[in-house]
Scaffold this active site. Structure first.
Site, PDB file in Angstrom:
ATOM      1  N   LYS A 238     -31.459  -8.831 -23.204  1.00 50.74           N
ATOM      2  CA  LYS A 238     -32.630  -7.967 -23.412  1.00 50.74           C
ATOM      3  C   LYS A 238     -32.301  -6.873 -24.418  1.00 50.74           C
ATOM      4  O   LYS A 238     -31.393  -6.068 -24.204  1.00 50.74           O
ATOM      5  CB  LYS A 238     -33.044  -7.348 -22.083  1.00 50.74           C
ATOM      6  N   ASP A 243     -37.394   2.363 -24.546  1.00 50.97           N
ATOM      7  CA  ASP A 243     -38.501   2.022 -23.655  1.00 50.97           C
ATOM      8  C   ASP A 243     -39.236   3.284 -23.221  1.00 50.97           C
ATOM      9  O   ASP A 243     -38.753   4.044 -22.386  1.00 50.97           O
ATOM     10  CB  ASP A 243     -37.984   1.272 -22.431  1.00 50.97           C
ATOM     11  N   LYS A 250     -43.389   6.424 -19.018  1.00 51.99           N
ATOM     12  CA  LYS A 250     -42.413   7.000 -18.107  1.00 51.99           C
ATOM     13  C   LYS A 250     -42.496   8.530 -18.131  1.00 51.99           C
ATOM     14  O   LYS A 250     -42.848   9.115 -19.160  1.00 51.99           O
ATOM     15  CB  LYS A 250     -40.986   6.604 -18.532  1.00 51.99           C
ATOM     16  N   ASP A 261     -31.596   0.758 -22.925  1.00 56.45           N
ATOM     17  CA  ASP A 261     -32.369  -0.375 -22.433  1.00 56.45           C
ATOM     18  C   ASP A 261     -32.111  -1.639 -23.239  1.00 56.45           C
ATOM     19  O   ASP A 261     -32.691  -2.684 -22.960  1.00 56.45           O
ATOM     20  CB  ASP A 261     -33.864  -0.044 -22.415  1.00 56.45           C
ATOM     21  N   ASP A 320     -44.518  -1.089 -18.153  1.00 54.14           N
ATOM     22  CA  ASP A 320     -43.112  -0.674 -18.076  1.00 54.14           C
ATOM     23  C   ASP A 320     -42.219  -1.790 -17.547  1.00 54.14           C
ATOM     24  O   ASP A 320     -41.008  -1.616 -17.456  1.00 54.14           O
ATOM     25  CB  ASP A 320     -42.985   0.576 -17.194  1.00 54.14           C
ATOM     26  N   GLU A 322     -41.605  -4.503 -19.195  1.00 52.46           N
ATOM     27  CA  GLU A 322     -41.658  -5.248 -20.459  1.00 52.46           C
ATOM     28  C   GLU A 322     -40.453  -6.146 -20.671  1.00 52.46           C
ATOM     29  O   GLU A 322     -40.523  -7.145 -21.384  1.00 52.46           O
ATOM     30  CB  GLU A 322     -41.800  -4.277 -21.634  1.00 52.46           C
ATOM     31  N   ARG A 324     -38.831  -8.221 -18.735  1.00 51.89           N
ATOM     32  CA  ARG A 324     -38.977  -9.606 -18.248  1.00 51.89           C
ATOM     33  C   ARG A 324     -39.927 -10.402 -19.140  1.00 51.89           C
ATOM     34  O   ARG A 324     -39.828 -11.633 -19.210  1.00 51.89           O
ATOM     35  CB  ARG A 324     -39.453  -9.587 -16.800  1.00 51.89           C
TER      36      ARG A 324
END
Length: 471
Positions: A238, A243, A250, A261, A320, A322, A324
């Site tokens: 990933k 993010d 967030k 991230d 949030d 995102e 996956r």
């Protein structure tokens, strides 16, 4: 992108290294509770008395600097504690860097000399891109008989991955992640291709949807290396460079560490660096969906229904979640290739951290043989994980009334498990599929693990693949 200064004096930038084994060096005698009596008896009488006067014992982290007849430093004693104790730290040698004066040192009497040298090199890491100084002046001479090249290669790959995680998002976006992958490809003779921007829309619609709101174009990075007829292994990382949470934004406190991230991508690249450097006999593929989850007028929204490469429609319950989504498209591509093994890496859920804390990545698989092999590799590499259940009935928590599935369960329970079950839908043909949900960060400094970015599971992956495919 400038690499951080992770080196000892006199070594190439970004490549932790040891001095040759025949370099004159001050011996560092490593002692455990079991070996101390014999080690003490082997000291010169004056040094033994000096150690006694200091009250030295072999407890973990204890240190004694012993002078020679001329008053200069002649030997160092360092306690490792009891190897049978549950709290024994096999990377404790990595703490030495902050305790020793300037000079060249050689480790002696280590339970595992290569392991001790690796702990030293990993402990020597410093992220120096934005500030000078702070590096250690203590250097290590290799212990005779160890594979110094192998140890240095692993430490350098770890440093590369840590650099990527530690670099703030203003200097590391999707393009810079691609540049890091291209650098590895060039160094190891791998092939690389990239699908970028609007070209993603038809074949990788989820990657496109997550990344389109950022002015920094999303992309899918595809690196391949090794003989075409060798066993095929695919690593998927990933690569969310930053993010915000998207429209489900967030709070500021939760955004502070979101430069990490892309820790899954860093772990995959670090593991690939080790594998390619060792020349393992396999056909390696590394897939990295690299995006920035930003907020703008064309950001994907809660309630949107998005297509996926696999043909499944996804209702967006939360923007949030995102990671996956982008992994789903990459896993679909990986699965279609029919590899023997797929491993994916992601800083995916807070639920995994609540359950296991920052030091233990969660691991999910349906393959019992893979689970056992991963656990053993984690013990071998001192890169631990904890297996969590892929409890199939929880898949119903992802049901949607308007699409094939939702990207979140919508409730407070089993968040790490439902995320893993979501990903499993996109690699149905590959039985040996393992998912790592990792933190990618050391909240505080521990031996061999400085505070900051960490490539959790990278050394585990290398140990696993080395055991399977030789080298």
């Amino acid at each position: 992108m400038t690499q951080a200064d992770t080196t000892q004096a006199g070594t190439p930038a970004g490549r932790p290294a040891m001095m040759p084994a025949d370099t004159p060096a001050v011996p560092v005698t490593l002692v455990t509770t079991a070996s101390w009596t014999e080690a003490e008896a082997g000291l010169e009488q004056a040094q033994r008395r000096f150690a006694q006067a200091l009250g030295f014992t072999p407890k973990a982290g204890s240190l004694a600097l012993l002078p020679g007849p001329d008053g200069t430093l002649a030997r160092v004693l360092y306690g490792l504690g009891d190897p049978e104790a549950p709290t024994y730290d096999r990377l404790l040698v990595g703490k030495l860097l902050g305790l020793l004066p300037e000079g060249i040192f050689r480790l002696e009497n280590a339970p595992d000399p290569a392991e001790a040298a690796l702990a030293w090199l990993m402990g020597s890491y410093r992220f120096g891109r934005y500030r000078s100084g702070g590096g250690t002046k203590a250097r290590l001479a290799a212990t005779a008989g160890i594979d110094a090249t192998e140890v240095e290669r692993i430490a350098a790959a770890v440093a590369l991955g840590r650099d990527l995680v530690n670099t703030p998002a203003n200097d590391l976006g999707p393009a810079e992640i691609e540049a890091a992958a291209r650098g590895l490809a060039e160094r190891h003779g791998a092939a690389i291709s990239v699908v970028q921007g609007d070209a993603l829309a038809s074949n990788f619609p989820l990657i496109h949807a997550v990344g389109v709101a950022s002015p920094r174009a999303p992309r899918l990075i595809d690196l391949t290396w090794g003989p075409a007829d060798a066993p095929r292994v695919t690593l998927v990382g990933k690569g969310v460079a930053f993010d915000t949470g998207g429209l489900d934004i967030k709070p500021s406190s939760a955004m502070l560490l979101m430069k990490k991230d892309m820790g899954g991508a860093a772990a995959a690249l670090a593991a690939a660096d080790m594998v390619m450097g060792a020349g393992l006999r396999l056909r390696l593929r590394v897939l990295i969906p690299a995006v920035e989850n930003a907020v703008s007028g064309n950001a994907f929204r809660p309630g949107d229904v998005l297509p996926s490469r696999a043909g499944l429609s996804i209702e967006i319950g939360n923007t949030d979640a995102e990671g996956r989504l982008i992994l789903a498209d990459a896993l679909t591509l990986a699965d279609a290739d029919g590899p023997e093994l797929i491993l994916d890496y992601s800083t995916l859920t807070g639920a995994a951290r609540v359950a296991l804390g920052p030091d233990l990545p969660a691991f999910f698989t349906e393959d019992e043989a893979l689970a056992e092999a991963v656990a053993q590799a984690g013990r071998t590499a001192i890169d631990p994980i904890w297996r969590m259940p892929l409890h199939a009935p929880y898949a119903s928590l992802l049901d949607s009334k308007v699409a094939d599935l939702n990207n979140v369960s919508g409730g407070p329970f089993a968040g790490a498990i439902t995320a893993a079950l979501f990903l499993r839908r996109f690699a149905p043909k590959t039985k040996a599929h393992g998912h790592f949900d990792l933190y990618g960060w050391n909240p505080s400094t521990k031996p061999g693990r400085p505070e900051g970015g960490e490539v959790q599971t990278a050394r585990l992956t290398y140990a696993l693949l080395k055991a399977r495919y030789g080298g």
